[in-house]
Structure formats: structure tokens, C-alpha cells
Scaffold this motif. Structure first.
Motif, mmCIF file in Angstrom:
data_model
loop_
_atom_site.group_PDB
_atom_site.id
_atom_site.type_symbol
_atom_site.label_atom_id
_atom_site.label_comp_id
_atom_site.label_asym_id
_atom_site.label_seq_id
_atom_site.Cartn_x
_atom_site.Cartn_y
_atom_site.Cartn_z
ATOM 1 N N THR A 31 -3.996 -7.387 11.139
ATOM 2 C CA THR A 31 -4.660 -6.670 10.047
ATOM 3 C C THR A 31 -3.766 -5.583 9.468
ATOM 4 O O THR A 31 -3.603 -5.461 8.251
ATOM 5 C CB THR A 31 -5.975 -6.042 10.548
ATOM 6 N N ILE A 32 -3.165 -4.789 10.336
ATOM 7 C CA ILE A 32 -2.314 -3.675 9.882
ATOM 8 C C ILE A 32 -1.090 -4.191 9.133
ATOM 9 O O ILE A 32 -0.721 -3.679 8.064
ATOM 10 C CB ILE A 32 -1.887 -2.805 11.079
ATOM 11 N N LEU A 33 -0.457 -5.235 9.670
ATOM 12 C CA LEU A 33 0.733 -5.796 9.023
ATOM 13 C C LEU A 33 0.394 -6.398 7.661
ATOM 14 O O LEU A 33 1.164 -6.253 6.700
ATOM 15 C CB LEU A 33 1.362 -6.854 9.922
ATOM 16 N N CYS A 34 -0.758 -7.072 7.578
ATOM 17 C CA CYS A 34 -1.188 -7.633 6.285
ATOM 18 C C CYS A 34 -1.402 -6.530 5.258
ATOM 19 O O CYS A 34 -0.942 -6.636 4.113
ATOM 20 C CB CYS A 34 -2.483 -8.437 6.464
ATOM 21 N N LEU A 35 -2.100 -5.470 5.661
ATOM 22 C CA LEU A 35 -2.381 -4.370 4.740
ATOM 23 C C LEU A 35 -1.097 -3.713 4.247
ATOM 24 O O LEU A 35 -0.903 -3.506 3.041
ATOM 25 C CB LEU A 35 -3.269 -3.326 5.426
ATOM 26 N N ASP A 91 1.024 -6.004 1.851
ATOM 27 C CA ASP A 91 0.464 -6.196 0.517
ATOM 28 C C ASP A 91 0.469 -4.912 -0.304
ATOM 29 O O ASP A 91 0.582 -4.953 -1.531
ATOM 30 C CB ASP A 91 -0.955 -6.760 0.621
ATOM 31 N N ILE A 92 0.353 -3.771 0.340
ATOM 32 C CA ILE A 92 0.479 -2.496 -0.378
ATOM 33 C C ILE A 92 1.889 -2.365 -0.960
ATOM 34 O O ILE A 92 2.077 -2.018 -2.128
ATOM 35 C CB ILE A 92 0.156 -1.315 0.553
ATOM 36 N N ILE A 93 2.890 -2.680 -0.141
ATOM 37 C CA ILE A 93 4.274 -2.564 -0.599
ATOM 38 C C ILE A 93 4.587 -3.622 -1.654
ATOM 39 O O ILE A 93 5.307 -3.364 -2.617
ATOM 40 C CB ILE A 93 5.235 -2.650 0.595
ATOM 41 N N PHE A 94 4.046 -4.839 -1.486
ATOM 42 C CA PHE A 94 4.222 -5.886 -2.490
ATOM 43 C C PHE A 94 3.713 -5.414 -3.854
ATOM 44 O O PHE A 94 4.306 -5.711 -4.893
ATOM 45 C CB PHE A 94 3.461 -7.154 -2.084
ATOM 46 N N SER A 95 2.601 -4.693 -3.851
ATOM 47 C CA SER A 95 2.013 -4.221 -5.111
ATOM 48 C C SER A 95 2.981 -3.332 -5.870
ATOM 49 O O SER A 95 3.131 -3.452 -7.089
ATOM 50 C CB SER A 95 0.717 -3.455 -4.833
ATOM 51 N N PHE A 96 3.654 -2.437 -5.156
ATOM 52 C CA PHE A 96 4.594 -1.538 -5.825
ATOM 53 C C PHE A 96 5.871 -2.268 -6.236
ATOM 54 O O PHE A 96 6.476 -1.930 -7.253
ATOM 55 C CB PHE A 96 4.907 -0.351 -4.918
ATOM 56 N N SER A 97 6.258 -3.275 -5.451
ATOM 57 C CA SER A 97 7.409 -4.085 -5.850
ATOM 58 C C SER A 97 7.124 -4.796 -7.166
ATOM 59 O O SER A 97 7.952 -4.793 -8.095
ATOM 60 C CB SER A 97 7.736 -5.106 -4.752
ATOM 61 N N ILE A 155 -13.931 -6.083 -3.938
ATOM 62 C CA ILE A 155 -12.671 -6.281 -3.220
ATOM 63 C C ILE A 155 -12.630 -5.431 -1.956
ATOM 64 O O ILE A 155 -12.231 -5.893 -0.885
ATOM 65 C CB ILE A 155 -11.471 -5.958 -4.128
ATOM 66 N N VAL A 156 -13.057 -4.180 -2.069
ATOM 67 C CA VAL A 156 -13.098 -3.294 -0.899
ATOM 68 C C VAL A 156 -13.996 -3.894 0.182
ATOM 69 O O VAL A 156 -13.659 -3.904 1.375
ATOM 70 C CB VAL A 156 -13.567 -1.884 -1.301
ATOM 71 N N LEU A 157 -15.169 -4.410 -0.228
ATOM 72 C CA LEU A 157 -16.076 -5.052 0.720
ATOM 73 C C LEU A 157 -15.409 -6.255 1.376
ATOM 74 O O LEU A 157 -15.505 -6.464 2.591
ATOM 75 C CB LEU A 157 -17.368 -5.471 0.016
ATOM 76 N N GLY A 158 -14.719 -7.068 0.566
ATOM 77 C CA GLY A 158 -14.026 -8.236 1.104
ATOM 78 C C GLY A 158 -12.941 -7.870 2.098
ATOM 79 O O GLY A 158 -12.754 -8.547 3.109
ATOM 80 N N ILE A 159 -12.206 -6.773 1.823
ATOM 81 C CA ILE A 159 -11.152 -6.330 2.741
ATOM 82 C C ILE A 159 -11.746 -5.905 4.072
ATOM 83 O O ILE A 159 -11.202 -6.206 5.148
ATOM 84 C CB ILE A 159 -10.352 -5.182 2.098
#
Length: 364
Positions: free
Chosen positions: A44-48, A51-57, A353-357
Motif C-alpha cells: 500500500t505504501i509503495l503504491c501510494l 503514484d504521487i511521484i508519477f503525478s508530478f513527473s 476517489i478518496v473513498l476508493g483509495i
């Protein structure tokens, strides 16, 4: 022999060994459960984080395709972003290999990684950038993630035998509803009206191609990592994980080569350092573009490491589901920096989306 320490018992002329006691110690069972939960938490932590870093990329990529669209060819962005990522990971692998800390995987595994690179880089990333150009970041990302989540879930169920339980099914349904809410939110509240123009349909098609490419990439890498572990178990040897630096170097190196070939075919060698101006002159690419592609490539190093590491602890479908984090951040960044429309429908989509996460974090 001491009766208390007797390891072998003799009865009726035959030698027998005492039976091993069944370890039903509650503390041992609880410790095993904690380890299982620990693996789920790692996934879970690695996925989060990835994807956060991917967003900024992809924020920097979007900037290049929006404000630098008259100067920057999409293959220039693609080529240099992946080349910078490869330059950051290949030396790590080579250093560890020379020190004997890791080694390249067998040829058949390497071929599967190259095939995964084809779906990720040639199919996925190139079509991703093209989709951003045609339908924007706020619409493109939700559609791409929808196709990725659906493709990964169903292909993983068929080929990897990964179960889709009721919680994961509900999570997928909620997230798909959320991304479609966001995708068409700009058609309400006085925002931009989407029409079924050729540009829109082309962008939609590129989003579908991108999602399918990413789904096949995720499935192949999950299969490769599982196979490497199974091979080690079958031979009775300790399973050595495939170096993440090797995987990232192969995938992004493949992308850099493909992007470079496509750029050369369209603009020649001049296209690597300049862009065509008026009356056939060539103008040097601005420093801001080099800075932004450098930032995108640097962030790619981190997020690719985390994403591939996550596939060791989480199922392919869970990794795909968590990619909606990119939609959440892409929507916020699109509103703040690219003046994309915000209304009540967007807020509803973000809440879903927040609920889904939250639900996704509770799945295996």
C-alpha cells in the motif's frame, strides 16, 4: 541415553523418531499474521508513494506538451525523459553487479521484461503524451486509469489467477464511477463543452491504447517477479529477487531508444537540440524545457523503483487500482496550473476517489 533428552526411541527392536509437536502457539500465529499485514502495508505504501511521484513527473510532461507544444516534439519529451531515467538507474545496477551484489536475470526473464517495456514505453508512454495533447490532463488521466484498472483486473484474473473479491470489486466500481465523473465534469457548470470531434475521438482512442499498454506491462512484470520466485523455490535454492535497477534500466532504456528513433525520423539530428522556426531556421530549445524534462526524468527514477518494488508485495490489480492517486493529483494540478474547469461534479468525483483509495488499502 538420558530419557529427557532422548531423540531416538527403541521399541520392539525397531528404531522410531518422536513426532514433532504441532506449533499452535498463539504468539507464533500472531507474529505470522503481523508479517502478512506488514507485506500488505508495504504494498500500500509503495503504491501510494510511486503514484504521487508519477503525478508530478507527468505534471512536467504536461507543461512541455502545453506551453512548449510549438517548440517541443512529443518524442523529444519521451526520449529525454526516459534517457535521464536510464542514466540514473543503469549505473546503480552496473555497480551492484560488479560488486557481486546482484546479477542479470536469465535470458527468458530478460525477454519478458523487454516485452513489458514494449507495452509500457512504445504503446503506453507515447500514446499517453499524445492523449494529453488531444484531450488534456484532466480528461486524459481519468480515462487512461479506467482502462488500466479494468484491463489489469481482468487480464490478471485470467492469466495470473488473481482473485477479485467483493471488496476489490466494489472498489473498482467506485473508482470507475469516479473517473467517469471527473472525465465529463467539464461539460457541466459552464465549463468547456466536449463534442465528438475527430480530435476528441483520437484522444479517446489514445487513452484506450495507453491503458491497455500499461495493463499488459503490469501483468507481465507481476508474472516475471512471481516466476523468478517460483523458480527459486522449485530448485530448492534461495530466491534472489530481480534487481529493480535492471528492470527500470531495460524498460526506460527501451523507451529512450524508441523515442530517439521516432524523433530522428521526424526532425533529424537537429531535433534533439533545436526546433524548427520560421523560414526553415532552427532555434535552440529553451533552458526551461531542459529543466522540466530533467525534473520529469529524475522523478521517474524514483517512481519506477517504487512501482516495481510494489509488485513484489501487491497484486497487479491492486497496483493498478492505486494509480487513481494520479487522477486525484492531476485534477488538482490541472485546476491550479492549467486553468482546467472546477465545479461541483469535480468535487464529487474527487470524494469518490478518496473513498476508493481507502477501500483499496484494505485489499490484498
Amino acid at each position: 541415553m538420558n530419557g529427557n533428552n532422548q531423540a531416538v526411541q527403541k521399541k520392539n527392536g525397531e528404531i522410531s523418531f518422536p513426532e514433532k509437536e504441532n506449533n499452535t502457539d498463539p504468539a507464533s500465529i500472531e507474529g505470522s499474521q503481523r508479517r502478512m499485514l506488514s507485506d500488505a502495508a508495504k504494498g500500500t505504501i509503495l503504491c501510494l508513494l510511486s503514484d504521487i511521484i508519477f503525478s508530478f513527473s507527468y505534471f512536467f510532461v504536461r507543461w512541455l506538451t502545453t506551453y512548449g507544444s510549438d517548440m517541443i516534439h512529443r518524442d523529444w519529451t519521451f526520449c529525454f525523459k526516459e534517457a535521464i531515467t536510464t542514466a540514473g538507474t543503469l549505473p546503480i545496477f552496473l555497480y551492484c553487479w560488479m560488486k557481486g551484489k546482484c546479477a542479470p536475470p536469465p535470458l527468458r526473464i530478460t525477454c519478458l521484461i523487454i516485452l513489458a517495456a514494449f507495452f509500457c514505453e512504445f504503446v503506453g508512454v507515447r500514446a499517453h503524451i499524445f492523449a494529453f495533447e488531444k484531450i488534456g490532463m484532466m480528461l486524459g488521466n481519468p480515462l487512461i486509469r479506467t482502462f488500466t484498472i479494468l484491463g489489469t483486473a481482468f487480464i490478471g484474473m485470467i492469466f495470473l489467477k488473481e482473485k477479485i473479491g467483493w471488496l476489490k470489486s466494489i472498489t473498482i466500481i467506485i473508482l470507475i464511477c469516479a473517473v467517469f465523473t471527473l472525465a465529463f465534469s467539464q461539460s457541466t457548470g459552464g465549463g468547456q463543452k466536449f463534442e465528438l470531434t475527430d480530435t476528441f475521438m483520437l484522444g479517446l482512442g489514445m487513452a484506450l491504447v495507453t491503458g491497455c499498454g500499461y495493463a499488459l506491462y503490469t501483468i507481465l512484470l507481476r508474472f516475471v517477479l512471481r516466476k523468478a520466485k517460483a523458480d527459486g523455490t522449485a530448485t530448492g535454492q534461495e530466491s534472489k529477487p530481480i534487481p529493480i535497477s535492471f528492470i527500470v534500466s531495460v524498460v526506460c532504456g527501451f523507451g529512450a531508444v524508441v523515442g530517439g528513433i521516432c524523433l530522428y525520423m521526424d526532425r533529424g539530428w537537429e531535433g534533439f537540440i533545436s526546433y524548427p522556426g520560421k523560414e526553415g531556421s532552427w532555434i535552440g530549445i529553451p533552458g526551461a524545457c531542459w529543466l522540466f524534462v530533467g525534473l520529469a526524468g529524475g522523478l521517474n527514477v524514483i517512481c519506477f523503483f517504487l512501482k516495481n518494488l510494489a509488485l513484489r508485495y501487491a497484486t497487479a490489480s491492486k497496483v493498478a487500482v492505486f494509480s487513481v492517486v494520479q487522477i486525484l493529483l492531476a485534477t488538482i494540478l490541472g485546476i491550479l496550473f492549467f486553468k482546467e474547469n472546477f465545479n461541483a461534479t469535480v468535487f464529487i468525483g474527487l470524494a469518490m476517489i478518496v473513498l476508493g483509495i481507502v477501500l483499496a488499502s484494505k485489499t490484498k
